[in-house]
Design an enzyme around this catalytic site. Structure first.
Site, mmCIF file in Angstrom:
data_model
loop_
_atom_site.group_PDB
_atom_site.id
_atom_site.type_symbol
_atom_site.label_atom_id
_atom_site.label_comp_id
_atom_site.label_asym_id
_atom_site.label_seq_id
_atom_site.Cartn_x
_atom_site.Cartn_y
_atom_site.Cartn_z
ATOM 1 N N CYS A 1 0.796 -1.237 0.000
ATOM 2 C CA CYS A 1 0.000 0.000 0.000
ATOM 3 C C CYS A 1 0.824 1.280 0.000
ATOM 4 C CB CYS A 1 -0.927 -0.002 1.211
ATOM 5 S SG CYS A 1 -2.141 -1.309 1.141
HETATM 6 N N1 LIG Z 1 -2.796 -6.136 1.552
HETATM 7 C C1 LIG Z 1 -3.193 -5.096 2.247
HETATM 8 O O1 LIG Z 1 -2.779 -4.911 3.383
HETATM 9 C C2 LIG Z 1 -4.197 -4.106 1.653
HETATM 10 C C3 LIG Z 1 -4.797 -3.165 2.517
HETATM 11 C C4 LIG Z 1 -5.741 -2.277 1.991
HETATM 12 C C5 LIG Z 1 -6.033 -2.298 0.631
HETATM 13 N N2 LIG Z 1 -5.411 -3.192 -0.199
HETATM 14 C C6 LIG Z 1 -5.773 -3.154 -1.619
HETATM 15 O O2 LIG Z 1 -6.622 -4.252 -1.909
HETATM 16 C C7 LIG Z 1 -6.380 -4.735 -3.235
HETATM 17 C C8 LIG Z 1 -6.079 -6.228 -3.185
HETATM 18 O O3 LIG Z 1 -4.858 -6.400 -2.482
HETATM 19 P P1 LIG Z 1 -4.410 -7.772 -1.826
HETATM 20 O O4 LIG Z 1 -3.311 -7.408 -0.880
HETATM 21 O O5 LIG Z 1 -5.581 -8.538 -1.303
HETATM 22 O O6 LIG Z 1 -3.821 -8.525 -3.116
HETATM 23 P P2 LIG Z 1 -3.269 -10.040 -3.172
HETATM 24 O O7 LIG Z 1 -2.215 -10.029 -4.203
HETATM 25 O O8 LIG Z 1 -2.977 -10.530 -1.796
HETATM 26 O O9 LIG Z 1 -4.533 -10.867 -3.688
HETATM 27 C C9 LIG Z 1 -5.065 -10.766 -4.946
HETATM 28 C C10 LIG Z 1 -5.563 -12.141 -5.376
HETATM 29 O O10 LIG Z 1 -6.236 -11.985 -6.626
HETATM 30 C C11 LIG Z 1 -5.907 -13.098 -7.461
HETATM 31 N N3 LIG Z 1 -6.169 -12.717 -8.834
HETATM 32 C C12 LIG Z 1 -5.355 -12.046 -9.703
HETATM 33 N N4 LIG Z 1 -6.025 -11.819 -10.849
HETATM 34 C C13 LIG Z 1 -7.262 -12.337 -10.719
HETATM 35 C C14 LIG Z 1 -8.416 -12.380 -11.536
HETATM 36 N N5 LIG Z 1 -8.434 -11.833 -12.748
HETATM 37 N N6 LIG Z 1 -9.527 -12.973 -11.039
HETATM 38 C C15 LIG Z 1 -9.550 -13.529 -9.810
HETATM 39 N N7 LIG Z 1 -8.491 -13.525 -8.986
HETATM 40 C C16 LIG Z 1 -7.366 -12.930 -9.428
HETATM 41 C C17 LIG Z 1 -4.455 -13.382 -7.123
HETATM 42 O O11 LIG Z 1 -4.095 -14.697 -7.506
HETATM 43 C C18 LIG Z 1 -4.459 -13.173 -5.611
HETATM 44 O O12 LIG Z 1 -4.788 -14.355 -4.917
HETATM 45 C C19 LIG Z 1 -5.237 -3.867 -3.778
HETATM 46 O O13 LIG Z 1 -5.778 -2.813 -4.520
HETATM 47 C C20 LIG Z 1 -4.596 -3.327 -2.542
HETATM 48 O O14 LIG Z 1 -3.967 -2.083 -2.774
HETATM 49 C C21 LIG Z 1 -4.519 -4.115 0.298
#
Ligand SMILES: NC(=O)c1ccc[n+]([C@@H]2O[C@H](COP(=O)([O-])OP(=O)(O)OC[C@H]3O[C@@H](n4cnc5c(N)ncnc54)[C@H](O)[C@@H]3O)[C@@H](O)[C@H]2O)c1
Length: 433
Positions: free
Chosen positions: A274
């Site tokens: 982030c």
């Molecule tokens: N990780 C954090 O602490 C956090 C906190 C707040 C906001 N966010 C935001 O949330 C969003 C998601 O982040 P995250 O950390 O959960 O990501 P992540 O990488 O942990 O998870 C994303 C998942 O989506 C899957 N994926 C990729 N393409 C796909 C598709 N087309 N269809 C279905 N699944 C698919 C991946 O295999 C993965 O398992 C981002 O925008 C991030 O900035 C993350």
């Protein structure tokens, strides 16, 4: 398409089999699935990585915030994962929790979201609620609307669309998905209402705003606030070093002020998915308005310089304490994950530090109980045997490590996290950021 969502739902109340489908089973998606499932909603995780789908369906969690015991119980009670987007047709609500990275040129890369929304558009049907949770620039949700309306369905009437940013802080045991308030902004008032209703069914507090753009900017403000304040203490840390002051002592003292001050800590640089990334989504968007987000750029510059500053600290420590140069010295990094007590390596400043120390000729090893290997660096976590190294660098302060013992056993410690505290400096072998 003019039929209203309420009429459609009234006409066929038994139409759906899933209350909430979450697209993307990662750090955000899996804890959400837990919270909705524990609130009694039927939940489906839609994930393209088949290995992850299989693991989830076996009740094996790869997200530290959701223990396998909990996931296993929820799977037995009906929680499921699939790689089949067609199953979205049977869901009431579709929540998108997909990555929003930066391109190599540090510009927003929405390709994953856009590809997924195109797939959703093909399956969109009257009655659907779509919510984007991924962090992004103001205007994204409205841009996605154009893709969804290619289905011929009309927003606010046939389907609903909203933005509700995720605020998860991995391994924070006080603030979890359920009790962190959820900000929600829909394309229309009806969209906001419907999305707010969904979250109220599982999350303690929901805060409605007037538009998706307001919600999108809210999330960016939160992360920019952190980035700028961390940069401020990082700059102060560098000044303190020249003034021979302990920045940690100063920050701790300032934090005794009960109002008007919030404590941020210096460190080797920003990490995680982030804070190092999200602010640049706004910088990019601002340019479209002939506006330059100078605080964000300056904070980025200070924070990105920290691994370089830390390398020079290690170099100075070796020079002064051992009359050694970095070249040829054996250096052990302790803790390489981007934050304490987790195994997440995304954007970890340790990666940059390893590269910089190696470029200077140091022989690098690392110890991290949460990160067994770093294949891209050809390293595996070694045993914590500080006496074997010329210098031990504490990069991330995992709580399971006995720092008093580490200081006793090591001949030289560079502490970038104040893990050794004030007492750690006793034998003159600890250098602190
Ligand atoms: N990780 C954090 O602490 C956090 C906190 C707040 C906001 N966010 C935001 O949330 C969003 C998601 O982040 P995250 O950390 O959960 O990501 P992540 O990488 O942990 O998870 C994303 C998942 O989506 C899957 N994926 C990729 N393409 C796909 C598709 N087309 N269809 C279905 N699944 C698919 C991946 O295999 C993965 O398992 C981002 O925008 C991030 O900035 C993350």
């Amino acid at each position: 398409m003019t039929q209203h969502v309420e009429e459609i739902e009234a006409a066929d109340p038994a139409r759906t089999t899933t209350d909430v489908a979450i697209v993307g089973a990662g750090y955000v998606g899996v804890p959400h699935a837990q919270v909705f499932a524990e609130a009694g909603r039927s939940v489906l995780l839609v994930e393209t990585d088949q290995g992850r789908v299989d693991q989830l369906n076996r009740g094996e969690s790869y997200i530290e915030d959701v223990p396998s015991e909990v996931l296993g119980r929820l799977v037995r009670e009906g929680l499921r994962a699939t790689s089949d987007y067609d199953e979205l047709r049977n869901a009431d609500a579709i929540v998108i929790a997909l990555p929003t990275p930066l391109s190599p040129q540090r510009e927003p890369d929405l390709s994953i979201i856009i590809a997924a929304v195109k797939e959703i558009a093909k399956r969109l049907r009257p009655g659907h609620l779509v919510v984007l949770e991924s962090t992004t620039y103001p205007g994204t949700t409205r841009e996605l609307l154009a893709i969804l309306e290619r289905s011929g369905l009309e927003v606010g009437k046939d389907f609903h669309l909203a933005y509700a940013p995720e605020r998860v802080d991995p391994m924070n045991t006080t603030w979890k998905t359920q009790n962190v308030p959820k900000v929600v902004g829909g394309i229309t008032e009806a969209c906001t209402r419907r999305a707010a209703e969904l979250y109220r069914s599982a999350i303690d507090t929901v805060h409605e705003v007037s538009s998706p753009e307001a919600a999108e900017l809210t999330k960016l403000l939160e992360n920019i606030f952190r980035s700028v304040n961390i940069a401020l203490v990082n700059e102060l840390a560098q000044l303190c070093e020249r003034m021979n002051l302990d920045v940690w002592e100063v920050v701790e003292a300032a934090a005794t002020k009960p109002f008007g001050f919030m404590s941020f800590k210096p460190g080797p640089g920003l990490g995680g998915h982030c804070i190092p990334i999200d602010p640049f989504y706004l910088t990019w968007k601002a340019r479209e308005h002939n506006f330059y987000t100078e605080f964000i750029e300056l904070a980025g510059k200070v924070n990105e310089n920290m691994p370089y500053h830390c390398r020079s600290l290690v170099s100075q420590a070796l020079n002064h304490s051992k009359q050694r140069s970095l070249k040829g010295s054996k250096v052990l990094l302790v803790g390489v994950a981007y934050k304490e007590d987790i195994g997440d390596m995304r954007e970890s400043p340790a990666l940059k530090l390893i590269e910089l120390l190696r470029n200077a000729g140091a022989d690098i090893a690392y110890h991290d109980p949460h990160v067994p290997e770093l294949p891209e660096h050809g390293l595996v976590s070694v045993e914590l045997a500080p006496a074997l190294y010329d210098c031990v660098v504490i990069v991330t302060a995992h709580t399971s490590i006995d720092y008093a013992r580490l200081v006793e056993e090591a001949s030289l410690v560079v502490d970038l996290r104040n893990a050794t505290g004030r007492n750690g400096t006793g034998n003159g072998t600890v250098w602190k950021l």
